[in-house]
Structures are given as structure tokens and as C-alpha cells.
Design a protein around this motif. Sequence first.
Motif, PDB file in Angstrom:
ATOM      1  N   THR A  39     -15.470 -21.403 -13.513  1.00 59.75           N
ATOM      2  CA  THR A  39     -14.965 -21.945 -12.254  1.00 59.75           C
ATOM      3  C   THR A  39     -13.453 -22.101 -12.257  1.00 59.75           C
ATOM      4  O   THR A  39     -12.858 -22.417 -11.223  1.00 59.75           O
ATOM      5  CB  THR A  39     -15.618 -23.318 -11.975  1.00 59.75           C
ATOM      6  N   ILE A  64     -17.338 -24.264 -16.613  1.00 58.13           N
ATOM      7  CA  ILE A  64     -18.395 -23.288 -16.334  1.00 58.13           C
ATOM      8  C   ILE A  64     -19.423 -23.928 -15.414  1.00 58.13           C
ATOM      9  O   ILE A  64     -19.788 -25.109 -15.580  1.00 58.13           O
ATOM     10  CB  ILE A  64     -19.069 -22.798 -17.634  1.00 58.13           C
ATOM     11  N   THR A  69     -20.877 -18.742 -14.584  1.00 61.04           N
ATOM     12  CA  THR A  69     -19.551 -18.221 -14.215  1.00 61.04           C
ATOM     13  C   THR A  69     -18.491 -19.254 -14.545  1.00 61.04           C
ATOM     14  O   THR A  69     -18.755 -20.458 -14.567  1.00 61.04           O
ATOM     15  CB  THR A  69     -19.486 -17.908 -12.707  1.00 61.04           C
ATOM     16  N   GLY A 102     -26.893 -17.297 -13.938  1.00 65.64           N
ATOM     17  CA  GLY A 102     -25.724 -17.242 -13.068  1.00 65.64           C
ATOM     18  C   GLY A 102     -24.535 -18.003 -13.592  1.00 65.64           C
ATOM     19  O   GLY A 102     -23.813 -18.642 -12.797  1.00 65.64           O
ATOM     20  N   ASP A 104     -26.097 -17.568 -20.173  1.00 61.78           N
ATOM     21  CA  ASP A 104     -26.942 -16.636 -19.408  1.00 61.78           C
ATOM     22  C   ASP A 104     -28.161 -16.181 -20.200  1.00 61.78           C
ATOM     23  O   ASP A 104     -29.196 -15.829 -19.616  1.00 61.78           O
ATOM     24  CB  ASP A 104     -26.125 -15.419 -18.983  1.00 61.78           C
ATOM     25  N   VAL A 124     -20.148 -18.084 -21.629  1.00 67.20           N
ATOM     26  CA  VAL A 124     -20.825 -17.585 -20.429  1.00 67.20           C
ATOM     27  C   VAL A 124     -22.030 -16.738 -20.824  1.00 67.20           C
ATOM     28  O   VAL A 124     -23.129 -16.862 -20.265  1.00 67.20           O
ATOM     29  CB  VAL A 124     -19.841 -16.781 -19.553  1.00 67.20           C
ATOM     30  N   PHE A 134     -23.419 -23.068 -13.672  1.00 66.15           N
ATOM     31  CA  PHE A 134     -24.597 -22.206 -13.734  1.00 66.15           C
ATOM     32  C   PHE A 134     -25.749 -22.899 -13.035  1.00 66.15           C
ATOM     33  O   PHE A 134     -25.709 -24.097 -12.734  1.00 66.15           O
ATOM     34  CB  PHE A 134     -24.963 -21.849 -15.182  1.00 66.15           C
TER      35      PHE A 134
END
Length: 371
Positions: free
Chosen positions: A335, A351, A333, A331, A324, A320, A353
Amino acid sequence: MSVANLPARAGGLHVLAAWGQGFAQWWLSGLRDAVPARWRIWAEGETRPQVMLWRDGDGITCRLTSAAGPAETRIPSSHFNAAALEQWLAGQGVSREATTVAPVISRELFFLRELSVPKAAFGALPRILDQDIVRRTPFQLSDIWHAATAVGGESDGVVPMCHWIIRRDRAEAALSELGLTSRDVDCLAVADAGGEAVPVITFRAASDEDPAWALRAVRLLALVALGAVVLGLVVFEWRQASVAAAVETALVAARQSAQSGRDGMDPAARLFAMKAETGILAVWDELSRILPDHTFLTETRIADGTVTLSGFSADAARLVRLIDQSPLFSGATLTSAITPDANERKERFSIAFKLRGARAVRPAARPRTAP
């Protein structure tokens, strides 16, 4: 190539040439039988002009036989030569190259032999005659000219023939009395019992073996083949042009459909948005750069500016932060929860984004209701 293989290869080439000649004769014979009679009459309408010439006292008599009719002249021997003959032929409307020149010389200059040749052996007749000369006569092939002519009808598949042999020095002497050389004539002729000139030895047989109808057939087939090739090229080009036009039409329709699907942006804003959008290749290139070697993906989805990744990694939680930190993504994150996988001995992750610069899809505006 060794010297020992030369005779074998030469014999193979001779057999191949004989086979090709036999095949050509068979093909022409079949073509002649298949052609309608009136077509064959038209094709055979033009025969090769032939000029017979002989000494007549102090002059040379020339008798021309052609499609235009017979013609005859007598030229003084002191003025006769190959140029004079060519000039006379031109005056008769024929060329020397298209005319068979056959000087008539005395039969006493020839050595005659009687032969009986099977009709099936006619294709190999020149080779048979050469072997007969070497084995049964005292002559050498380099010192003579020779050929065979039929003297009777076929009987039980066998044709009686007369083998004409003349020494080259004797023939050259006879031709020089006419003001000619062997290079100026196409064949040698003798006078038969009725006084008619008959060709017996032909030097350039190619023009005589190919009749006018055969030459026309070959030319016609060549024109048909050329026409077929040209037609094939035209059809190919037309087909390619049709395919290209269809593809171009499909592309135009696709562009129009894509443009109509966009919201109400002016052309400049639409072009800027297209340039600002991140392409799929750029996404793959960036993921290949930032993801560690111990990470591999099992599923990738890109839709509406959002990327969803699923796969296995030795340190899934760190992914993550790595995503980023990329200038193309934002963004990131998880899931779903990170779960260990016993088979892969790694952590399973999922993930999602966003792509930086991707346009968000705006919901359609709801109509206002009156208060």
C-alpha cells in the motif's frame, strides 16, 4: 518441644485461660447492665433446680427447690440410691442432668480456715487456694476437696472468707451412708446455724457459674449470628442471580442486534457464513507461521475481510509472495513504497490483503427512477 519449655508454656496457657475467664465475666456484667430490667427479670425467671438431701433417722430426706415450687420427700435409706433419686426428680418434672444435687454432711468432717481475700483477686481465687493448701497446710491436693465461701460483707475491697477443706476418704464415707458416691453429686453442703443447708464445695461449677440469663443470652446471640449468616447468603445469591440475569439480557440483545444487522440471509445461509469467516485468532496464528523471524509488526488492522499490516523486515519485498502463498490470504499488495529505516536497520513496509472466504460488503441498492 524441649522439656524445659513445658512449664513456661503451661503457665502461659493458664494466664490465657484466666484472662479469657475475666473477659467473659466482664462481658456478661456489661450485658447484664445494658439489658432492660424487665428483660432481665424474664431471663432470670428460670433458676437451676437444686435438691438438698440428708439422713433423717432411718430415711433420707430430699428437698427440691425449683421454679415450680418446693417439694420434699422421705425415702427409706434401705431403698435410697442414685436411681431412686433420679426417679423421684423425674416425677417432679425435672431431670437429673439439669438439677444440682447437694448432700448435707456434718460440719465436723471439715477443716476450716479463715481468709481475707481482695475482691480484685476473685478471678484467681482457685489458684490462690491451691497455693495456700500446699504452703500452709499438711494436706496434699490429691487427697482433699476444698473451696472458699464468703462469710461477711466487703470492707475496703477485702472480703472475709471461710476455707472449707475435707479429706476425700471422709467425704466418700459420708456419701456412702447416704447411698451415693462423689460421681452422683454436684456439691457438698453443711447446715448453718439456722438449720438451712448451704453448699460449700462445688464439684461441677460450670453449670452454677453460668446463670440462666447468661445461657439465654449466648443462645440468642448464636441465633442472631446464624440468622445474619443465612441472610448474607440469601443476599449474595440474589445479587449473583441479578448480575447473571443482566448479563444474559445483554447477550440476548447483542445477538438480536447482530442478527438484525445482517443482510437478508436465511438462518442456514447465515450459519454457513459465520462458519466460513476466518477468526482473528486464526489470522494471528497464520501470520506467526508464515512471517520470517526478522520481521515484526507495528500495526495490524482487520476490517470487512481486509487485513492491513505495517512493520519492519529485512526483506520486505518477499513478504507479498509469502502472504499470497497462504491458504487463508489472497490479493497481497504493497500500500506504500518500501523505505529503509536507519534506526531499525530494516525496511519499513505496509501491506494489505484479503481473507479467503470473507464476505464482501455489498453497497445498498439505489432506488430506481421512473423513465
